[in-house]
Scaffold this motif. Structure first.
Motif, PDB file in Angstrom:
ATOM      1  N   ARG A   1       1.032  -1.021   0.136  1.00 57.54           N
ATOM      2  CA  ARG A   1      -0.358  -0.291   0.493  1.00 57.54           C
ATOM      3  C   ARG A   1       1.478   1.412   0.201  1.00 57.54           C
ATOM      4  O   ARG A   1       0.833   2.715  -1.040  1.00 57.54           O
ATOM      5  CB  ARG A   1      -0.516   0.236   1.218  1.00 57.54           C
ATOM      6  N   ASN A   2       2.173   0.928   0.427  1.00 55.95           N
ATOM      7  CA  ASN A   2       2.848   2.000   0.790  1.00 55.95           C
ATOM      8  C   ASN A   2       3.978   2.000   0.540  1.00 55.95           C
ATOM      9  O   ASN A   2       4.795   0.943   1.638  1.00 55.95           O
ATOM     10  CB  ASN A   2       2.907   2.910   2.252  1.00 55.95           C
ATOM     11  N   ILE A   3       4.826   2.323  -0.583  1.00 63.42           N
ATOM     12  CA  ILE A   3       6.177   1.950  -0.723  1.00 63.42           C
ATOM     13  C   ILE A   3       7.438   2.499  -0.175  1.00 63.42           C
ATOM     14  O   ILE A   3       7.966   1.466   0.622  1.00 63.42           O
ATOM     15  CB  ILE A   3       6.482   2.498  -2.483  1.00 63.42           C
ATOM     16  N   GLU A   4       7.157   3.743   0.397  1.00 61.78           N
ATOM     17  CA  GLU A   4       8.184   4.091   1.956  1.00 61.78           C
ATOM     18  C   GLU A   4       8.807   3.714   2.787  1.00 61.78           C
ATOM     19  O   GLU A   4       9.154   2.906   3.655  1.00 61.78           O
ATOM     20  CB  GLU A   4       7.951   5.298   1.485  1.00 61.78           C
ATOM     21  N   ASN A   5       7.163   2.539   3.379  1.00 60.41           N
ATOM     22  CA  ASN A   5       7.053   2.509   4.258  1.00 60.41           C
ATOM     23  C   ASN A   5       7.827   0.805   4.118  1.00 60.41           C
ATOM     24  O   ASN A   5       8.667   0.638   5.317  1.00 60.41           O
ATOM     25  CB  ASN A   5       5.542   1.889   4.783  1.00 60.41           C
ATOM     26  N   ALA A   6       7.742   0.361   3.148  1.00 65.42           N
ATOM     27  CA  ALA A   6       8.148  -0.803   2.767  1.00 65.42           C
ATOM     28  C   ALA A   6       9.539  -0.620   2.730  1.00 65.42           C
ATOM     29  O   ALA A   6      10.385  -1.611   3.236  1.00 65.42           O
ATOM     30  CB  ALA A   6       7.017  -1.643   1.132  1.00 65.42           C
TER      31      ALA A   6
ATOM     32  N   PRO B   1      -1.921   1.711  -6.065  1.00 67.85           N
ATOM     33  CA  PRO B   1      -2.095   2.717  -6.089  1.00 67.85           C
ATOM     34  C   PRO B   1      -3.823   2.569  -5.620  1.00 67.85           C
ATOM     35  O   PRO B   1      -4.563   1.829  -5.467  1.00 67.85           O
ATOM     36  CB  PRO B   1      -2.827   3.637  -7.935  1.00 67.85           C
ATOM     37  N   SER B   2      -3.782   3.744  -4.836  1.00 71.07           N
ATOM     38  CA  SER B   2      -5.319   3.593  -3.597  1.00 71.07           C
ATOM     39  C   SER B   2      -6.768   3.537  -4.289  1.00 71.07           C
ATOM     40  O   SER B   2      -7.496   2.763  -4.395  1.00 71.07           O
ATOM     41  CB  SER B   2      -5.121   4.504  -3.366  1.00 71.07           C
ATOM     42  N   TYR B   3      -6.860   3.602  -6.078  1.00 71.93           N
ATOM     43  CA  TYR B   3      -7.885   3.349  -6.783  1.00 71.93           C
ATOM     44  C   TYR B   3      -8.200   1.920  -6.718  1.00 71.93           C
ATOM     45  O   TYR B   3      -9.171   1.464  -6.652  1.00 71.93           O
ATOM     46  CB  TYR B   3      -8.158   4.712  -7.891  1.00 71.93           C
ATOM     47  N   MET B   4      -7.456   1.669  -7.558  1.00 74.99           N
ATOM     48  CA  MET B   4      -7.474  -0.160  -7.278  1.00 74.99           C
ATOM     49  C   MET B   4      -7.224  -0.478  -6.761  1.00 74.99           C
ATOM     50  O   MET B   4      -7.898  -1.668  -6.912  1.00 74.99           O
ATOM     51  CB  MET B   4      -5.806  -0.241  -7.892  1.00 74.99           C
ATOM     52  N   LEU B   5      -7.407  -0.377  -5.359  1.00 75.15           N
ATOM     53  CA  LEU B   5      -7.717  -0.836  -3.782  1.00 75.15           C
ATOM     54  C   LEU B   5      -9.530  -1.317  -3.713  1.00 75.15           C
ATOM     55  O   LEU B   5      -9.260  -2.475  -2.866  1.00 75.15           O
ATOM     56  CB  LEU B   5      -6.468  -0.262  -2.584  1.00 75.15           C
ATOM     57  N   ASN B   6     -10.505  -0.352  -4.826  1.00 78.06           N
ATOM     58  CA  ASN B   6     -11.171   0.136  -4.385  1.00 78.06           C
ATOM     59  C   ASN B   6     -12.112  -0.777  -2.965  1.00 78.06           C
ATOM     60  O   ASN B   6     -12.539  -1.677  -2.673  1.00 78.06           O
ATOM     61  CB  ASN B   6     -11.752  -1.870  -5.410  1.00 78.06           C
TER      62      ASN B   6
ATOM     63  N   MET C   1     -12.272   0.806   5.972  1.00 76.89           N
ATOM     64  CA  MET C   1     -11.930  -0.344   5.605  1.00 76.89           C
ATOM     65  C   MET C   1     -10.719  -0.187   4.708  1.00 76.89           C
ATOM     66  O   MET C   1     -10.362   0.062   3.313  1.00 76.89           O
ATOM     67  CB  MET C   1     -12.686  -0.992   5.046  1.00 76.89           C
ATOM     68  N   LYS C   2      -9.782  -0.814   5.124  1.00 78.43           N
ATOM     69  CA  LYS C   2      -8.433  -1.357   4.608  1.00 78.43           C
ATOM     70  C   LYS C   2      -8.197  -2.687   4.066  1.00 78.43           C
ATOM     71  O   LYS C   2      -7.967  -3.489   4.756  1.00 78.43           O
ATOM     72  CB  LYS C   2      -7.086  -0.801   5.483  1.00 78.43           C
ATOM     73  N   ARG C   3      -7.721  -3.267   2.727  1.00 77.92           N
ATOM     74  CA  ARG C   3      -7.279  -4.249   2.107  1.00 77.92           C
ATOM     75  C   ARG C   3      -6.599  -4.573   2.585  1.00 77.92           C
ATOM     76  O   ARG C   3      -5.582  -4.503   3.157  1.00 77.92           O
ATOM     77  CB  ARG C   3      -7.852  -4.141   0.754  1.00 77.92           C
ATOM     78  N   ARG C   4      -6.594  -6.274   3.140  1.00 76.24           N
ATOM     79  CA  ARG C   4      -5.274  -6.942   3.336  1.00 76.24           C
ATOM     80  C   ARG C   4      -4.528  -7.497   2.277  1.00 76.24           C
ATOM     81  O   ARG C   4      -6.021  -8.525   2.469  1.00 76.24           O
ATOM     82  CB  ARG C   4      -5.873  -7.334   4.481  1.00 76.24           C
ATOM     83  N   ALA C   5      -3.874  -8.551   2.886  1.00 75.66           N
ATOM     84  CA  ALA C   5      -3.232  -9.557   1.849  1.00 75.66           C
ATOM     85  C   ALA C   5      -3.962 -10.495   2.421  1.00 75.66           C
ATOM     86  O   ALA C   5      -4.808 -10.958   2.810  1.00 75.66           O
ATOM     87  CB  ALA C   5      -2.010  -9.554   1.732  1.00 75.66           C
ATOM     88  N   VAL C   6      -4.675 -11.603   1.069  1.00 74.38           N
ATOM     89  CA  VAL C   6      -5.780 -12.660   1.203  1.00 74.38           C
ATOM     90  C   VAL C   6      -4.778 -13.642   2.426  1.00 74.38           C
ATOM     91  O   VAL C   6      -3.191 -14.071   1.868  1.00 74.38           O
ATOM     92  CB  VAL C   6      -5.406 -13.519  -0.604  1.00 74.38           C
ATOM     93  N   ASP C   7      -4.775 -14.438   3.273  1.00 73.22           N
ATOM     94  CA  ASP C   7      -4.161 -15.823   4.495  1.00 73.22           C
ATOM     95  C   ASP C   7      -4.780 -16.448   3.977  1.00 73.22           C
ATOM     96  O   ASP C   7      -5.867 -17.214   3.743  1.00 73.22           O
ATOM     97  CB  ASP C   7      -5.518 -15.422   5.633  1.00 73.22           C
ATOM     98  N   LEU C   8      -3.996 -17.176   3.239  1.00 74.62           N
ATOM     99  CA  LEU C   8      -3.959 -19.027   2.775  1.00 74.62           C
ATOM    100  C   LEU C   8      -3.932 -19.605   3.254  1.00 74.62           C
ATOM    101  O   LEU C   8      -4.621 -21.033   3.041  1.00 74.62           O
ATOM    102  CB  LEU C   8      -2.587 -18.651   1.646  1.00 74.62           C
ATOM    103  N   THR C   9      -3.497 -18.657   4.458  1.00 72.45           N
ATOM    104  CA  THR C   9      -4.558 -19.922   6.390  1.00 72.45           C
ATOM    105  C   THR C   9      -5.608 -20.759   6.203  1.00 72.45           C
ATOM    106  O   THR C   9      -5.893 -21.694   6.731  1.00 72.45           O
ATOM    107  CB  THR C   9      -3.630 -19.849   7.416  1.00 72.45           C
ATOM    108  N   LYS C  10      -6.336 -19.247   4.942  1.00 72.41           N
ATOM    109  CA  LYS C  10      -8.120 -19.568   5.942  1.00 72.41           C
ATOM    110  C   LYS C  10      -8.420 -20.109   4.248  1.00 72.41           C
ATOM    111  O   LYS C  10      -9.685 -20.409   3.808  1.00 72.41           O
ATOM    112  CB  LYS C  10      -8.425 -18.663   6.608  1.00 72.41           C
ATOM    113  N   GLN C  11      -7.774 -19.982   3.640  1.00 73.71           N
ATOM    114  CA  GLN C  11      -7.690 -20.427   2.077  1.00 73.71           C
ATOM    115  C   GLN C  11      -6.941 -20.858   0.739  1.00 73.71           C
ATOM    116  O   GLN C  11      -6.201 -20.917  -0.048  1.00 73.71           O
ATOM    117  CB  GLN C  11      -8.622 -19.028   1.207  1.00 73.71           C
ATOM    118  N   GLU C  12      -6.979 -22.163   2.055  1.00 73.77           N
ATOM    119  CA  GLU C  12      -5.744 -22.594   1.098  1.00 73.77           C
ATOM    120  C   GLU C  12      -6.063 -23.629  -0.115  1.00 73.77           C
ATOM    121  O   GLU C  12      -5.106 -24.056  -0.289  1.00 73.77           O
ATOM    122  CB  GLU C  12      -5.731 -23.974   2.330  1.00 73.77           C
TER     123      GLU C  12
END
Length: 96
Positions: free
Chosen positions: A6-11, A61-66, A71-82
């Motif tokens: 979401r934020n390249i400078e933080n990363a 880009p924020s407009y692509m996150l929809n 609400m802030k989108r999070r990465a998919v949790d693959l432990t819940k969607q194996e």
């Protein structure tokens, strides 16, 4: 390895704590991007060797996150969607 963020400078700040440095920053379409380099030199029995690792960071880009309001989108949790394919985990050995 490419990582969306979401934020390249933080990363960049986070990965710098692990020894990565910015090799290049650029724009790719609507996204900011950066290549980070990690090049530790190891001294084993008087044989110096450097192992390079690279990460590509891509700021979505924020407009692509929809995102719905508040609400802030999070990465998919693959432990819940194996059943999903793709990167499961990524590990770095940061020991001396």
């Amino acid at each position: 390895m490419a990582i969306k963020t979401r934020n390249i400078e933080n990363a960049i700040s986070f990965y710098s704590l692990l020894g990565f440095t910015v090799e290049s920053k650029f724009v790719s379409g609507p996204a900011k991007a950066a290549w980070l380099l990690h090049e530790p030199c190891l001294n084993n029995n008087n044989n110096n060797s450097c192992v390079k690792s690279r990460i590509e960071l891509i700021e979505v880009p924020s407009y692509m996150l929809n995102e719905p309001e508040g609400m802030k989108r999070r990465a998919v949790d693959l432990t819940k969607q194996e059943e999903l394919l793709g990167l499961n985990h990524f590990a770095l050995d940061v020991t001396g």
